[in-house]
Structure formats: structure tokens, C-alpha cells
Write an enzyme that holds these catalytic residues in place. Structure first.
Site, mmCIF file in Angstrom:
data_model
loop_
_atom_site.group_PDB
_atom_site.id
_atom_site.type_symbol
_atom_site.label_atom_id
_atom_site.label_comp_id
_atom_site.label_asym_id
_atom_site.label_seq_id
_atom_site.Cartn_x
_atom_site.Cartn_y
_atom_site.Cartn_z
ATOM 1 N N LYS A 47 0.815 -1.213 0.000
ATOM 2 C CA LYS A 47 0.000 0.000 0.000
ATOM 3 C C LYS A 47 0.852 1.268 0.000
ATOM 4 C CE LYS A 47 -4.223 -2.065 1.740
ATOM 5 N NZ LYS A 47 -3.846 -3.507 1.881
HETATM 6 C C1 LIG Z 1 -4.490 -4.538 1.289
HETATM 7 C C2 LIG Z 1 -3.756 -5.834 1.244
HETATM 8 C C3 LIG Z 1 -4.139 -6.870 0.359
HETATM 9 C C4 LIG Z 1 -5.358 -6.787 -0.522
HETATM 10 O O1 LIG Z 1 -5.208 -5.841 -1.530
HETATM 11 P P1 LIG Z 1 -6.483 -5.365 -2.396
HETATM 12 O O2 LIG Z 1 -5.956 -4.282 -3.287
HETATM 13 O O3 LIG Z 1 -7.472 -4.849 -1.396
HETATM 14 O O4 LIG Z 1 -6.972 -6.540 -3.134
HETATM 15 C C5 LIG Z 1 -3.348 -8.013 0.331
HETATM 16 N N1 LIG Z 1 -2.272 -8.161 1.127
HETATM 17 C C6 LIG Z 1 -1.881 -7.184 1.994
HETATM 18 C C7 LIG Z 1 -0.701 -7.410 2.858
HETATM 19 C C8 LIG Z 1 -2.604 -5.991 2.082
HETATM 20 O O5 LIG Z 1 -2.213 -5.036 2.948
#
Ligand SMILES: *Cc1c(COP(=O)(O)O)cnc(C)c1O
Length: 466
Positions: A112
Site C-alpha cells: 500500500k
Molecule cells: C491490502 C492488502 C491486500 C489486498 O489488496 P487489495 O488491493 O485490497 O486486493 C493483500 N495483502 C496485503 C498485505 C494488504 O495489505
């Protein structure tokens, strides 16, 4: 570039307004009216570029009406200099033609950061130009909150309020949010669960009168288009590193809200040869049930070892449904309204169309632990539980061993020590150097009741110019 709503009746917007909006007024999500398309020749000419220069080439068409090229380049250089690996998104080989792309080399150790480090800079840039101030309000079950706080900590024109469920996030995750200092950062621990937090955020976006018309709320969850945009880049980067665009690639993506994998779909639409996308879910498997049986149905939320994928509905899936329906906003609205009442399907030929590209698998906690252990025993390489789900799904769904299979490594294992421990590998993942003293740092947060007035009152009196 203009952006349109997936439900067809909200006004189209330019990049700046899309950045500052949550949902469209018709309840839909914004998508570009048309995508930039790159030829193989152009993509080939990007070999050897730095990550931030590649990011410029891929993303500039989306922002060019709002930001001069030099300013955008400077923003990207600054954003990706925060990562602790020169390649920014390095690849690690697991087997002869199998890879993990490490997307956890940013400040908060999850993918993220790629989007939220950029989002903070984009917001401050646009708000400076407009002489405007905004309030970010978000709910988190873990990773989004810390990445958003890190991304906005230096923003002059943004106050950020993150709600997390009191005593229900891991200590590492809580400390990553509550130890960040800055007078524009506010952590609220709500005496309730994640859904209670989410409900208060939704209600606040719906009626912003508690801000007395002096500012507006901005969304940082992955309904914000700018986040999706930033995630397209690393699909190009991985492909170029492994011989693309002259060979196609397969990607396996641990999926919750369908943001990260939707970015991979867009990379392909923009011209990158991608022959397969694997949707990897945990037991919250609405997307797997849809892809395997054309049945879209909400079920009860399960708590798993991969909490960042614990969702009941995937908000970004609406963006794919929009394309699967020939960009017919009325059809999407109708489908999603019916989905509120019970299970729905889409026309068979549309579903088969999706299946040409997408495969899916659901992995339970036992399978997650098995995969962490297997990969550790084979490679002495430690996976976090989300990435482990990606690797297991990649192996289960692989179509062609000659096509490189790349699993997106979405988090660092030290973020999820309990799952690693439960897998029985017998080693403890260490936090990277820049977070080594996390447990000694001072925490700052406010505990509030599960009460909308209390939360809105707190925000109303604590944002900078209140
Ligand atoms: C947010 C997140 C996901 C999922 O990602 P999306 O874009 O919501 O599908 C998977 N793994 C981790 C570690 C995350 O923080």
C-alpha cells in the site's frame, strides 16, 4: 483525461477532482474514460529505466491535465526514494520460472506504500495550488491506516483521522500508526469492531455537515483512483525485468478489495502482454466463488491469518464488472442492486470472457501455514501469510510452465509474526532496521465509544483550522 462513473449517471471529472472525491454521486467508482495504449516498441524502449522514471512513463497520461511533467517527475523521485531497495520492487526467484515481487520495501512494509506515499504528495500538490485544506477520514483493520498516515505525515494541507477497532489490530500494526508524530495525525481507537469503524466513515462521507462547510472529506481507501493508478507501474517493471514485453507474464495476486489485481488488468489493457491473472483469496472467497462458478454472493466475514484480505465484498470489483458489461453503467447498477438481495450471476458469455484471463483459488489458514513452511524449507525464504496465499494459488492455477509466474509479495513477514509462528518454521522474522525500535516508541491515540457523534465531534474540533 476525463474520468467517468461505473454507474453511468454522475458527472465526468478531471484528475484533480477525482483525487479529492470518494464515491461518485451516483454511488459508482471513477475510471478513466479511455486508457492510454502503449505499443510493444514503446514498452520495449523502457528497459533499464529507474522505477520512478518508469512510473512517470506509465502514469503521466492520467495526470497530464493537472500536473506539469517536471513537477510530477520530482514527486515520483521523492516518493520512491522512501523505499529501502534500489529496485524499489525487487524480484526474488522461488523456482525455475517462478518469482515473488517484493512490494514491501516501503515505510510501512506493505504494498500500500506504493500508492499512499504518492497519494499524500499528490494531495498536497493539488491543495497547495487550490489553496484548499481537506480532512482524510478512513477506517482500517491494519495496513491501510499505517500506510495512509506515513503517506500524509508531511502534508501541509491535510489532517488525517484513522479509526481502528480498539484492541483488535495487531501490536505491530497499531504501533505503526500510533507512533508517527505530527500535529495533523489523529488515531482514534473505537470501542467496536472494524465494521463499526467503517460504518461511521461511510455515514460521515454521506453527511459532512459536522465539518460546518469549512473543509471536505477525502477517501484514502482503494476506491480512490490515484491508488489504483500507482499500482499499474510494478506490473510493467516486473515484466521488463523478465524479458517482457517480448514474452507474456502470469501474475498471482493476494486479493481483498480487488484493487491490486485490477491494476494488473489495466496494465494489460494498456498494452502489456499478460496471459493470466490469478485471484488469490483466503476463506473470504466471494471472488473465487464468482470466478469458478459465476455466482456472486455475500457471506459472513471470517477472521483469518491474512487479515488484510478479510472482506465480504470487494469494492473495486465493480470496476471490472463495468468493463465486462461493455461499460454500461445501468447494467452495473442493476446487477449490484440485485446483489444486495441475494446471489447474482452475469451472462455466461461475459463470464467466459473474464475466465480467459482470470483464474482463482481460495486458501484456508492451514494451506497458508503449509505454504509458508514449504517455501521456507525449500528456499530459506520467509513469506508473510498474504503472499503465501498468492504463491499457493499461483501453483494451483498455473496454465503454462513456460510463462513466468510472478506472485505479488504484498507484505513483509515481520508484520504478521503470529502467522509465521503458527506455520512452525521456527524462526522469527525481524523488523527491518528503520522499524527496529518500534516497540520503544511512544504511542499517541484517543479511545472513543462506538458513537458517531463522539467521533464526529472529535474530528470537528481537532482538524487544524477548526
Ligand atoms: C491490502 C492488502 C491486500 C489486498 O489488496 P487489495 O488491493 O485490497 O486486493 C493483500 N495483502 C496485503 C498485505 C494488504 O495489505
Amino acid at each position: 483525461m476525463r474520468y467517468i462513473s461505473t454507474r453511468g449517471s454522475a458527472p465526468s471529472l478531471g484528475f484533480e477532482d477525482v483525487l479529492l472525491t470518494g464515491l461518485a454521486t451516483d454511488g459508482g467508482l471513477y475510471v478513466p474514460e479511455s486508457l492510454p495504449k502503449f505499443s510493444l516498441e514503446e514498452i520495449r524502449s523502457w528497459r533499464g529505466l529507474s522505477y520512478s522514471e518508469l512510473a512517470f512513463r506509465v502514469m503521466y497520461p492520467f495526470v497530464e491535465d493537472a500536473i506539469p511533467a517536471d513537477d510530477f517527475r520530482a514527486m515520483l523521485d521523492d516518493t520512491y526514494s522512501q523505499f529501502t531497495h534500489k529496485a524499489v520492487a525487487p524480484l526474488v526467484q522461488l523456482d525455475s520460472n517462478e518469482w515473488v515481487m517484493e512490494l514491501f520495501r516501503g515505510p510501512t512494509l506493505a504494498f500500500k506504500d506504493f500508492a499512499l506515499q504518492l497519494l499524500g504528495r499528490l494531495l498536497d500538490y493539488v491543495l497547495e495550488k487550490r489553496k484548499q485544506h481537506v480532512v482524510i477520514m478512513g477506517a482500517t483493520s491494519g495496513d491501510t491506516g499505517s500506510a495512509a498516515i506515513e503517506g500524509c505525515r508531511r502534508c501541509e494541507h491535510v489532517d488525517i483521522f484513522i479509526l481502528h477497532p480498539h484492541q483488535r489490530v495487531s501490536e505491530v500494526q497499531r504501533r505503526q500508526m500510533t507512533t508517527v508524530t505530527g500535529d495533523n495525525i489523529h488515531n482514534i481507537a473505537v470501542k467496536g469492531n472494524f465494521d463499526d469503524c467503517q460504518r461511521m466513515v461511510k455515514a460521515s462521507f454521506g453527511d459532512q455537515s459536522f465539518l460546518k462547510g469549512k473543509t471536505q472529506l477525502v477517501a484514502v481507501n482503494s476506491i480512490n483512483w490515484a491508488r489504483i493508478m500507482a499500482q499499474i507501474v510494478y506490473y510493467f517493471q516486473a515484466s521488463l525485468a523478465l524479458g517482457g514485453p517480448d514474452r507474456s507474464m502470469a501474475f498471482s495476486v493476494p486479493t481483498g478489495n480487488f484493487g491490486d489485481i485490477f491494476a494488473g488488468y489495466l496494465a494489460r489493457e494498456m498494452g502489456l502482454p499478460v496471459s493470466q491473472l490469478v485471484i488469490a483469496t483466503n476463506r473470504n472467497d466471494i471472488l473465487h466463488r464468482f470466478m469458478s462458478g459465476n455466482r456472486y454472493e455475500q457471506q459472513k466475514l471470517e477472521h483469518t491469518l491474512s487479515p488484510s484480505m478479510d472482506i465480504m465484498v470487494s469494492s473495486n470489483f465493480e470496476r471490472l464488472l463495468f468493463d465486462l458489461h461493455g461499460r454500461d453503467g445501468d447494467a452495473v447498477r442493476d446487477l449490484l442492486e440485485r446483489a444486495q438481495q441475494g446471489p447474482v450471476s452475469i451472462e455466461d458469455y461475459r463470464w467466459k470472457n473474464a475466465r480467459k484471463l482470470f483464474d482463482s483459488a481460495a486458501v484456508d489458514d492451514a494451506g497458508t501455514c503449509d505454504t509458508i513452511r514449504e517455501v521456507f524449507e525449500a528456499n530459506e525464504y520467509l513469506l508473510d501469510p498474504h503472499t503465501a496465499i498468492g504463491v499457493k494459488a499461483a501453483r494451483a492455477c498455473r496454465r503454462d510452465p513456460a510463462v513466468p509466474m510472478i506472485t505479488l509479495g504484498t507484505a513483509h513477514p515481520a508484520k504478521f509474526p503470529d502467522a509465521v509462528k503458527q506455520s512452525g518454521v521456527g524462526v522469527e522474522p525481524a523488523l527491518p532496521h528503520h522499524l527496529a525500535d518500534l516497540f520503544e516508541r511512544e504511542e499517541r491515540y484517543t479511545v472513543l465509544d462506538d458513537d458517531l457523534d463522539a467521533v464526529q465531534g472529535f474530528i470537528g474540533s481537532h482538524w487544524k483550522h477548526a
